[in-house]
Structure formats: C-alpha cells, structure tokens
Scaffold this motif. Structure first.
Motif, PDB file in Angstrom:
ATOM      1  N   GLY A 101      11.963  -6.194  -9.527  1.00 35.81           N
ATOM      2  CA  GLY A 101      12.350  -5.420 -10.712  1.00 35.81           C
ATOM      3  C   GLY A 101      11.148  -5.005 -11.543  1.00 35.81           C
ATOM      4  N   ILE A 102      10.209  -5.904 -11.737  1.00 35.05           N
ATOM      5  CA  ILE A 102       9.018  -5.613 -12.546  1.00 35.05           C
ATOM      6  C   ILE A 102       8.127  -4.590 -11.828  1.00 35.05           C
ATOM      7  CG2 ILE A 102       6.860  -6.591 -13.415  1.00 35.05           C
ATOM      8  CD1 ILE A 102       8.476  -9.144 -14.085  1.00 35.05           C
ATOM      9  N   ILE A 103       7.899  -4.790 -10.535  1.00 34.13           N
ATOM     10  CA  ILE A 103       7.021  -3.848  -9.830  1.00 34.13           C
ATOM     11  C   ILE A 103       7.695  -2.483  -9.677  1.00 34.13           C
ATOM     12  CG2 ILE A 103       7.594  -4.369  -7.424  1.00 34.13           C
ATOM     13  CD1 ILE A 103       4.449  -4.231  -7.026  1.00 34.13           C
ATOM     14  N   PHE A 104       9.021  -2.470  -9.581  1.00 31.93           N
ATOM     15  CA  PHE A 104       9.737  -1.194  -9.466  1.00 31.93           C
ATOM     16  C   PHE A 104       9.497  -0.349 -10.717  1.00 31.93           C
ATOM     17  CE2 PHE A 104      13.248   1.755  -9.597  1.00 31.93           C
ATOM     18  CZ  PHE A 104      13.351   2.154  -8.277  1.00 31.93           C
ATOM     19  N   VAL A 105       9.596  -0.970 -11.880  1.00 31.48           N
ATOM     20  CA  VAL A 105       9.373  -0.248 -13.143  1.00 31.48           C
ATOM     21  C   VAL A 105       7.914   0.184 -13.249  1.00 31.48           C
ATOM     22  CG1 VAL A 105       9.354  -0.492 -15.658  1.00 31.48           C
ATOM     23  CG2 VAL A 105      11.290  -1.369 -14.336  1.00 31.48           C
ATOM     24  N   ALA A 106       6.990  -0.708 -12.892  1.00 34.17           N
ATOM     25  CA  ALA A 106       5.568  -0.374 -12.978  1.00 34.17           C
ATOM     26  C   ALA A 106       5.200   0.751 -12.015  1.00 34.17           C
ATOM     27  CB  ALA A 106       4.723  -1.609 -12.680  1.00 34.17           C
ATOM     28  N   TYR A 107       5.852   0.801 -10.874  1.00 33.20           N
ATOM     29  CA  TYR A 107       5.507   1.760  -9.827  1.00 33.20           C
ATOM     30  C   TYR A 107       6.122   3.139 -10.032  1.00 33.20           C
ATOM     31  CZ  TYR A 107       2.720   0.992  -5.645  1.00 33.20           C
ATOM     32  OH  TYR A 107       1.693   0.920  -4.757  1.00 33.20           O
ATOM     33  N   GLN A 108       7.080   3.273 -10.919  1.00 33.85           N
ATOM     34  CA  GLN A 108       7.750   4.573 -11.042  1.00 33.85           C
ATOM     35  C   GLN A 108       6.806   5.690 -11.483  1.00 33.85           C
ATOM     36  OE1 GLN A 108      11.106   3.695 -13.447  1.00 33.85           O
ATOM     37  NE2 GLN A 108       9.991   3.605 -15.364  1.00 33.85           N
ATOM     38  N   ASP A 109       5.706   5.360 -12.131  1.00 25.64           N
ATOM     39  CA  ASP A 109       4.720   6.379 -12.507  1.00 25.64           C
ATOM     40  C   ASP A 109       3.601   6.507 -11.469  1.00 25.64           C
ATOM     41  OD1 ASP A 109       6.034   6.949 -14.881  1.00 25.64           O
ATOM     42  OD2 ASP A 109       4.937   5.421 -16.007  1.00 25.64           O
ATOM     43  N   LEU A 114       7.611   3.100  -3.023  1.00 26.59           N
ATOM     44  CA  LEU A 114       7.425   1.652  -3.160  1.00 26.59           C
ATOM     45  C   LEU A 114       8.109   0.853  -2.064  1.00 26.59           C
ATOM     46  CD1 LEU A 114       6.463  -0.863  -4.679  1.00 26.59           C
ATOM     47  CD2 LEU A 114       8.537  -0.719  -6.054  1.00 26.59           C
ATOM     48  N   VAL A 115       9.389   1.095  -1.826  1.00 24.85           N
ATOM     49  CA  VAL A 115      10.130   0.284  -0.856  1.00 24.85           C
ATOM     50  C   VAL A 115       9.547   0.456   0.547  1.00 24.85           C
ATOM     51  CG1 VAL A 115      12.385  -0.098   0.221  1.00 24.85           C
ATOM     52  CG2 VAL A 115      12.229   0.261  -2.240  1.00 24.85           C
ATOM     53  N   GLY A 116       9.218   1.677   0.923  1.00 30.48           N
ATOM     54  CA  GLY A 116       8.618   1.915   2.237  1.00 30.48           C
ATOM     55  C   GLY A 116       7.264   1.247   2.383  1.00 30.48           C
ATOM     56  N   ILE A 117       6.461   1.315   1.332  1.00 29.28           N
ATOM     57  CA  ILE A 117       5.137   0.684   1.382  1.00 29.28           C
ATOM     58  C   ILE A 117       5.274  -0.841   1.400  1.00 29.28           C
ATOM     59  CG2 ILE A 117       2.933   0.400   0.150  1.00 29.28           C
ATOM     60  CD1 ILE A 117       3.307   3.122   1.594  1.00 29.28           C
ATOM     61  N   LEU A 118       6.244  -1.382   0.683  1.00 26.98           N
ATOM     62  CA  LEU A 118       6.485  -2.831   0.739  1.00 26.98           C
ATOM     63  C   LEU A 118       6.864  -3.265   2.156  1.00 26.98           C
ATOM     64  CD1 LEU A 118       8.378  -3.515  -2.599  1.00 26.98           C
ATOM     65  CD2 LEU A 118       6.299  -4.662  -1.828  1.00 26.98           C
ATOM     66  N   ARG A 119       7.692  -2.481   2.828  1.00 29.29           N
ATOM     67  CA  ARG A 119       8.089  -2.813   4.206  1.00 29.29           C
ATOM     68  C   ARG A 119       6.887  -2.751   5.145  1.00 29.29           C
ATOM     69  NH1 ARG A 119      13.178   0.009   6.343  1.00 29.29           N
ATOM     70  NH2 ARG A 119      13.101  -1.752   7.757  1.00 29.29           N
ATOM     71  N   ARG A 120       6.025  -1.751   4.974  1.00 27.13           N
ATOM     72  CA  ARG A 120       4.806  -1.650   5.799  1.00 27.13           C
ATOM     73  C   ARG A 120       3.873  -2.825   5.497  1.00 27.13           C
ATOM     74  NH1 ARG A 120       5.327   0.345  10.152  1.00 27.13           N
ATOM     75  NH2 ARG A 120       7.468   0.227   9.631  1.00 27.13           N
ATOM     76  N   PHE A 135      16.571  -3.328  -2.953  1.00 22.44           N
ATOM     77  CA  PHE A 135      17.320  -2.290  -3.659  1.00 22.44           C
ATOM     78  C   PHE A 135      17.193  -2.487  -5.161  1.00 22.44           C
ATOM     79  CE2 PHE A 135      19.414  -3.012   0.407  1.00 22.44           C
ATOM     80  CZ  PHE A 135      19.472  -1.728   0.912  1.00 22.44           C
ATOM     81  N   GLN A 136      17.039  -1.379  -5.882  1.00 21.05           N
ATOM     82  CA  GLN A 136      16.937  -1.441  -7.338  1.00 21.05           C
ATOM     83  C   GLN A 136      18.216  -2.064  -7.887  1.00 21.05           C
ATOM     84  OE1 GLN A 136      16.778   2.337  -9.322  1.00 21.05           O
ATOM     85  NE2 GLN A 136      16.123   1.451 -11.248  1.00 21.05           N
TER      86      GLN A 136
END
Length: 160
Positions: A101-109, A114-120, A135-136
């Motif tokens: 949740g924290i990284i999702f908010v930080a990464y939106q800018d 994000l999710v694809g890069i996390l999987r890689r 999932f968000q």
C-alpha cells in the motif's frame, strides 16, 4: 594481372550467389513473402525445448528490441530497489521492507508499471513477498522485502 582479376570476379560471384541463396531461404520462411513455403518453414522451426525456441533470430531488429526491453526492466528494478530503501524501514535482519500500500502510493508519480516490475524483481530474486500478484486495496498490507541480491544489483539509477 588477368588471372588476379578473374579470381577476384569469381570470389565476388560466389559471395553474391551465397547471399542470394540465403535470401531465398529466408523468403521461404517469411509468411508475408510470395515465396513462402509452409513445409520449409516447419522443417527449420525450433521446437519447444530446443535452444533458440521463443527467441528472435540473433542480429535481428526484434532481438535488439528484446535486449533493450530487458535492460529497461533491469533499470526499473534498480529504481524500485532505491525507492524501497528510501521509503522503507529495516527489519530485524537489516533488510529493507515496505508494505504494498505504501509503495503503491509512492510509485503513482514514478511509474504505472509497479506490479509488473515487482513480479520481475521477484523472478530475479531481488524482492520477496507472499503470493504471485498484488492488487491495490486487497494487498495493501503485504510486506515487500529486499533480498541480499538487491544489495548487489548492478542496474541502479544514478545517485542524485
């Protein structure tokens, strides 16, 4: 001198004949060519498990694009690692971690990948988290931890 010219001419003719044969063989495998031969294509096609299966031919523009994309993904993983170190906190083992949740908010800018890069990054064993997909909302409390491999990642963004 006449003999040297004749040898040179034969070498040139031989070279161009070889190039013509190679081009004709490639056209037989090209589905967009008038010379396309499905039988010839099937004979030379790599089968699953063979080396080169699912890869662009070496030296092709497709292979160059694939290499460029792979480098881009590695650079994005480096950016992800630096963001986790910046906004995360260290766990008792000294590894940086952050919730999704924290990284999702930080990464939106930063990026929409994000999710694809996390999987890689998980595939390259740079991060650890439970499950395969995040999932968000639903996965906001999942902890993402950097691994020891993240410390030695070579594709980090330049320091500011």
């Amino acid at each position: 001198q006449q003999g040297a010219k004749k040898k040179n001419r034969k070498a040139l003719v031989s070279m161009w004949d070889e190039k013509a044969k190679t081009a004709a063989a490639q056209q037989k495998r090209n589905v967009f060519s008038k010379s396309y031969d499905s039988g010839a294509h099937a004979k030379n096609k790599n089968k699953p498990g063979q080396e080169g299966y699912g890869q662009a031919p070496e030296g092709s523009k497709s292979a160059a694009r694939a290499a460029k994309a792979k480098l881009w993904v590695k650079q994005q993983i480096g950016l992800l690692i630096s963001v986790i170190k910046k906004i995360g906190s260290q766990n008792p083992e000294g590894r940086y971690e952050v919730t999704f949740g924290i990284i999702f908010v930080a990464y939106q800018d930063i990026s929409d990948t994000l999710v694809g890069i996390l999987r890689r990054a998980k595939k390259y064993k740079c991060v650890e988290f439970e499950g395969d997909m995040l999932f968000q909302g639903q996965s906001d409390n999942v902890i993402i931890s950097l691994t020891a491999k993240a410390d030695t990642w070579k594709h980090m963004p330049p320091a500011k």
